[in-house]
Design an enzyme around this catalytic site. Structure first.
Site, short mmCIF file in Angstrom:
data_model
loop_
_atom_site.label_atom_id
_atom_site.label_comp_id
_atom_site.label_asym_id
_atom_site.label_seq_id
_atom_site.Cartn_x
_atom_site.Cartn_y
_atom_site.Cartn_z
N LYS A 199 0.87 -1.18 0.00
CA LYS A 199 0.00 0.00 0.00
C LYS A 199 0.90 1.23 0.00
O LYS A 199 1.74 1.40 0.88
CB LYS A 199 -0.86 -0.02 1.25
CG LYS A 199 -1.69 1.22 1.44
CD LYS A 199 -2.58 1.03 2.62
CE LYS A 199 -3.48 2.22 2.79
NZ LYS A 199 -4.47 1.96 3.84
N ARG A 209 -10.47 10.00 2.66
CA ARG A 209 -10.22 10.66 3.95
C ARG A 209 -11.30 11.68 4.25
O ARG A 209 -11.73 11.82 5.40
CB ARG A 209 -8.83 11.30 3.96
CG ARG A 209 -7.73 10.23 3.91
CD ARG A 209 -6.34 10.83 3.83
NE ARG A 209 -5.33 9.76 3.72
CZ ARG A 209 -4.04 9.99 3.45
NH1 ARG A 209 -3.60 11.22 3.27
NH2 ARG A 209 -3.19 8.99 3.35
N LYS A 252 -2.40 -1.54 -3.50
CA LYS A 252 -3.24 -0.35 -3.46
C LYS A 252 -2.37 0.89 -3.45
O LYS A 252 -1.40 0.96 -2.70
CB LYS A 252 -4.06 -0.43 -2.17
CG LYS A 252 -4.63 0.83 -1.71
CD LYS A 252 -5.29 0.59 -0.39
CE LYS A 252 -5.96 1.87 0.02
NZ LYS A 252 -6.73 1.69 1.23
#
Ligand SMILES: NCC[C@H](CC(=O)O)[C@@H](CN)CCC(=O)O
Ligand SMILES: [Zn+2]
Length: 329
Positions: A199, A209, A252
């Site tokens: 990630k 977020r 990711k």
């Protein structure tokens, strides 16, 4: 030229073109992210994530019923605690038995017996500082305390009935910590451990977020998420997480990291590889389609086909509801 120079005949027909792909996108490959609010009747559009809402418990089942009927197979849950003063340095609210994620796991297990329920495991939505772990005095992550806390949260979700726990924190050794506790508590046999193994830090998580209220209050995640240039680090992290007991390896973001997906398939050839088309990728595709750069559906498929071509057989995608329709027709 000689005969081998002639390729066009092999893909002139649409069916022959479909045969060229090692993997075709199917509904069962898709995991749909859900934002679970701690306000029961909440159903609020997330401005930065087109078509995405955060929903409270009372809105979840009515929303998911038609999607499950259309072939939704799997969701991954993210808690969005909005209650005032519920965040602290330890992310205590993450495994609150009456918190949004644990309540949603119980509700969805009861309401949709066939739905595969994954729970994202992290502290950033629940900590006052917004980091993915417990901090030292100098602001760096305390690795030992973070792994202890993350594995406790994973256990709470697995105990509540999650089929899968997915640690997205990027603390070193958290996969091993989770696996050991699953084994010790006798539920390792029924809990899939999907590690966000590779990630990367970067600019593609902003919309998430906003949705989850999980931005770091200071600094950034560059000391625990991987540096975008770190292909070797990613290979090492993938190998480590496999050795520590991950059942699925996730990469990711996705489209900017197709080489990493390919590496994950190369290193973890005996495991399924997942890829997460993150909020920034998703919002970028919507913005470009709105600006007339390309057709939304075409790019949703083209970006996902690239993710599959790179080696993923599981895709975490905000396009999942649309794909359920597009794959039907
Ligand atoms: N635990 C980290 C959450 C992380 C975003 C971040 O780094 O803040 C991802 C959620 N697993 C973001 C996913 C997304 O952007 O869609
Ligand atoms: Zn986090």
């Amino acid at each position: 030229g000689d005969i081998s120079s002639q390729l066009h005949g092999g893909y002139s027909h649409p069916l022959a073109r479909s045969w060229q792909a090692e993997r075709q996108l199917t509904k069962s490959m898709l995991i749909y992210p859900l934002f679970i609010s701690d306000q029961p009747d909440d159903e609020t559009l997330i401005p930065s994530l087109p078509n995405m809402h955060r929903r409270g418990l009372n809105k979840l089942v009515p929303y998911l019923k038609p999607l499950v009927a259309r072939g939704l197979r799997s969701v991954i849950l993210f808690g969005v605690p909005l209650a005032p003063n519920c965040k602290d340095a330890l992310g205590t609210a993450a495994d609150d038995p009456s918190g949004p994620v644990i309540s949603a796991i119980r509700l969805l297990r009861k309401s949709f017996p066939t739905l595969f329920i994954a729970a994202d495991v992290c502290l950033c939505e629940y900590t006052s500082h917004g980091h993915c772990g417990i901090l030292r005095d100098d602001g760096a992550l305390n690795n030992a305390l973070s792994c202890e806390r993350i594995s406790d949260v994973a256990m709470a979700y697995a105990d509540a009935g999650a089929h899968c726990v997915a640690p997205s924190d990027m603390n070193d050794g958290r996969v091993r910590a989770i696996k050991l506790k699953l084994i010790e508590s006798g539920i390792a046999h029924r809990t899939l451990l999907m590690s966000y193994a590779a990630k990367f830090s970067g600019c593609l998580y902003g919309p998430f977020r906003d949705a989850a209220g999980s931005s770091p209050s200071f600094g950034d995640r560059r000391c625990y998420q991987l540096p975008p240039g770190g292909r070797g680090l990613a290979r090492r992290a993938i190998a480590r997480d496999i050795a520590e007991g991950a059942d699925v390896i996730m990469v990711k973001p996705a489209s900017q990291y197709l080489d990493i997906i390919s590496d994950a398939k190369d290193i973890g050839k005996d495991l399924p590889v997942a890829a997460y088309q993150v909020s920034g990728e998703y919002a970028m595709i919507h913005a470009a389609a709105k600006a007339g750069v390309f057709d939304l559906k075409t790019m949703a498929f083209e970006s996902t086909e690239g993710i599959l071509r790179a080696g993923a057989s599981i895709v975490i995608s905000y396009f999942t509801p649309e794909f359920l329709d597009w794959l039907e027709n």
